[in-house]
Design a protein around this motif. Structure first.
Motif, PDB file in Angstrom:
ATOM      1  N   GLY A  91       5.810  12.229   4.660  1.00 32.49           N
ATOM      2  CA  GLY A  91       4.710  11.093   5.085  1.00 32.49           C
ATOM      3  C   GLY A  91       3.996  11.488   6.253  1.00 32.49           C
ATOM      4  O   GLY A  91       3.005  10.766   6.600  1.00 32.49           O
ATOM      5  N   THR A  92       4.436  12.533   6.927  1.00 36.45           N
ATOM      6  CA  THR A  92       3.541  13.053   8.283  1.00 36.45           C
ATOM      7  C   THR A  92       2.474  13.805   7.625  1.00 36.45           C
ATOM      8  O   THR A  92       2.599  14.685   6.550  1.00 36.45           O
ATOM      9  N   MET A 117       3.815   1.792   9.232  1.00 31.99           N
ATOM     10  CA  MET A 117       4.154   3.540   9.537  1.00 31.99           C
ATOM     11  C   MET A 117       3.049   4.090   8.973  1.00 31.99           C
ATOM     12  O   MET A 117       2.941   5.709   9.096  1.00 31.99           O
ATOM     13  N   GLY A 118       1.916   3.896   8.754  1.00 29.99           N
ATOM     14  CA  GLY A 118       0.654   4.335   8.444  1.00 29.99           C
ATOM     15  C   GLY A 118       0.528   5.105   7.057  1.00 29.99           C
ATOM     16  O   GLY A 118      -0.258   6.277   6.693  1.00 29.99           O
ATOM     17  N   TYR A 119       1.432   4.894   6.223  1.00 25.11           N
ATOM     18  CA  TYR A 119       1.554   5.267   4.763  1.00 25.11           C
ATOM     19  C   TYR A 119       0.332   4.955   4.063  1.00 25.11           C
ATOM     20  O   TYR A 119      -0.317   5.898   3.326  1.00 25.11           O
ATOM     21  N   LEU A 126       3.366   2.711  -1.083  1.00 23.70           N
ATOM     22  CA  LEU A 126       4.414   1.660  -1.292  1.00 23.70           C
ATOM     23  C   LEU A 126       5.760   2.319  -1.582  1.00 23.70           C
ATOM     24  O   LEU A 126       6.906   1.892  -1.110  1.00 23.70           O
ATOM     25  N   ASN A 127       5.653   3.475  -2.582  1.00 21.97           N
ATOM     26  CA  ASN A 127       6.951   4.276  -2.500  1.00 21.97           C
ATOM     27  C   ASN A 127       7.427   4.809  -1.267  1.00 21.97           C
ATOM     28  O   ASN A 127       8.566   5.101  -1.051  1.00 21.97           O
ATOM     29  N   LYS A 128       6.685   5.271  -0.411  1.00 23.58           N
ATOM     30  CA  LYS A 128       7.094   5.854   0.819  1.00 23.58           C
ATOM     31  C   LYS A 128       7.767   4.760   1.748  1.00 23.58           C
ATOM     32  O   LYS A 128       8.763   4.871   2.358  1.00 23.58           O
ATOM     33  N   ALA A 129       7.096   3.499   1.690  1.00 19.93           N
ATOM     34  CA  ALA A 129       7.569   2.283   2.309  1.00 19.93           C
ATOM     35  C   ALA A 129       9.095   1.863   1.758  1.00 19.93           C
ATOM     36  O   ALA A 129       9.905   1.567   2.524  1.00 19.93           O
TER      37      ALA A 129
END
Length: 354
Positions: free
Chosen positions: A37-38, A77-79, A268-271
């Motif tokens: 995610g970064t 979270m900035g995703y 959304l999957n990252k979240a």
């Protein structure tokens, strides 16, 4: 003299060319992602590189329910930003969401199987993903003799709206138990309440015999000792392992801008995975920033864990199977008219290439 001058010029050109080769190229931004995610600017040949398209400002509907938490987490979270999206959250009720999906104003929204009849009636949206497992419960007054679906025959059930998810979830459960759930002459009656607190008051004073509701209110009342839970979509054997909250995508966006749809689903999957891996941190964000009506962080953590937000292996097959299951169930209790349930299920689920 001319020869010496020419030699000096050639040397200068060679040095300048070497310097140019060593300098980074301005105006070309490469985003490297480490899979977690970064992101950062990097030109290392060993890094995984991905150029991010700028999709500009995109509107997402918010509802205040815990179900839509992945949208809020993707913002915080900035995703979304990592995927080139500038998110804008706007308040929207169920009908506004349907219109937004139709026109493409909203590329996605979260929703349950209650959307299936709307799709059959012409709302231009498709299931493109999933969020979590069950979040609907049916409560009865503490100590009530009503313990099973069969006990509700001839009774009145409170719901938030006729045709809403608690209403349909109740009918699926009752119909599966053999009760007649015909909307006009069924074995149970339904009474809608705009305010869930009024629904619980009606339960306590005997105006209704059971209350079908979204979490967290049923769980809150259970913890207070005022109700017994007789049905939980998240733990009932026939529903517990199935997605109930899906991601619906606008057919207009799917067709005209599939890259945007894929970017949204990746965010959304990252979240979802963040919520699954860090439920305490996610609950703090959701409650402190008032993304949900829940203010009790401990309760939010419990529900996050119960709902199972984690992205699963081969999820597309699971989603397809659950869509097919709920289409078949809704057809059996008379909420869908199609004669080809398998074909309808395949039509309303669109797998997006991420």
């Amino acid at each position: 003299m001319i020869t010496e001058h020419r030699s000096a010029i050639l040397k200068a050109v060679a040095v300048f060319g070497t310097l140019l080769a060593l300098m980074p190229v301005a105006g070309c931004s490469i985003i490297t992602t480490d899979g977690g995610g970064t992101s950062s600017a990097n030109t290392d040949n060993n890094a995984t590189t991905k150029q991010v398209k700028d999709f500009g400002t995109i509107e997402f509907p918010k509802s205040g329910s815990l179900c839509s938490s992945p949208i809020a987490i993707a913002v915080e979270m900035g995703y979304f930003k990592e995927e080139g999206i500038t998110p804008k959250l706007v308040t929207a009720d169920a009908e506004t969401r349907k219109v937004g999906l139709d026109t493409g104003r909203f590329p996605i929204t979260n929703g349950d199987f209650q959307f299936f009849p709307s799709i059959e009636k012409g709302v231009k949206t498709s299931v493109v993903g999933a969020l979590h497992k069950g979040c609907i419960k049916i409560a009865v007054k503490k100590g009530s003799s009503i313990k099973t679906a069969a006990d509700l025959k001839g009774k009145t059930i409170g719901v938030d709206e006729i045709g809403g998810t608690p209403y349909m979830a109740a009918n699926l459960w009752l119909g599966d138990a053999g009760l007649n759930v015909d909307q006009k002459n069924g074995d149970v009656k339904y009474l809608p309440f705009d305010d869930a607190n009024l629904e619980f008051e009606a339960l306590q004073n005997g105006q209704i015999d059971a209350a079908a509701l979204w979490d967290p209110l049923p769980t809150i009342q259970e913890q207070k000792g005022t109700v017994d839970i007789i049905f939980d979509l998240g733990s009932d054997p026939k529903f517990s392992k199935r997605f109930c909250c899906f991601i619906y995508g606008s057919n207009k966006v799917i067709k005209e801008n599939p890259e945007e749809m894929a970017a949204i689903l990746r965010a959304l999957n990252k979240a979802r995975d963040y919520i699954a891996q860090h439920p305490e941190d996610a609950a703090k964000i959701i409650t402190e920033k008032k993304y949900s009506t829940i203010t009790d962080q401990a309760l939010a953590v419990k529900l996050f864990k119960d709902y199972d937000y984690a992205v699963q292996t081969d999820e597309s097959s699971l989603i397809e199977s659950d869509v097919d299951y709920f289409v078949d169930g809704l057809k059996k209790i008379g909420f869908l008219e199609t004669s080809d349930t398998s074909g309808f299920a395949k039509k309303i689920y669109q797998k997006i290439d991420l």
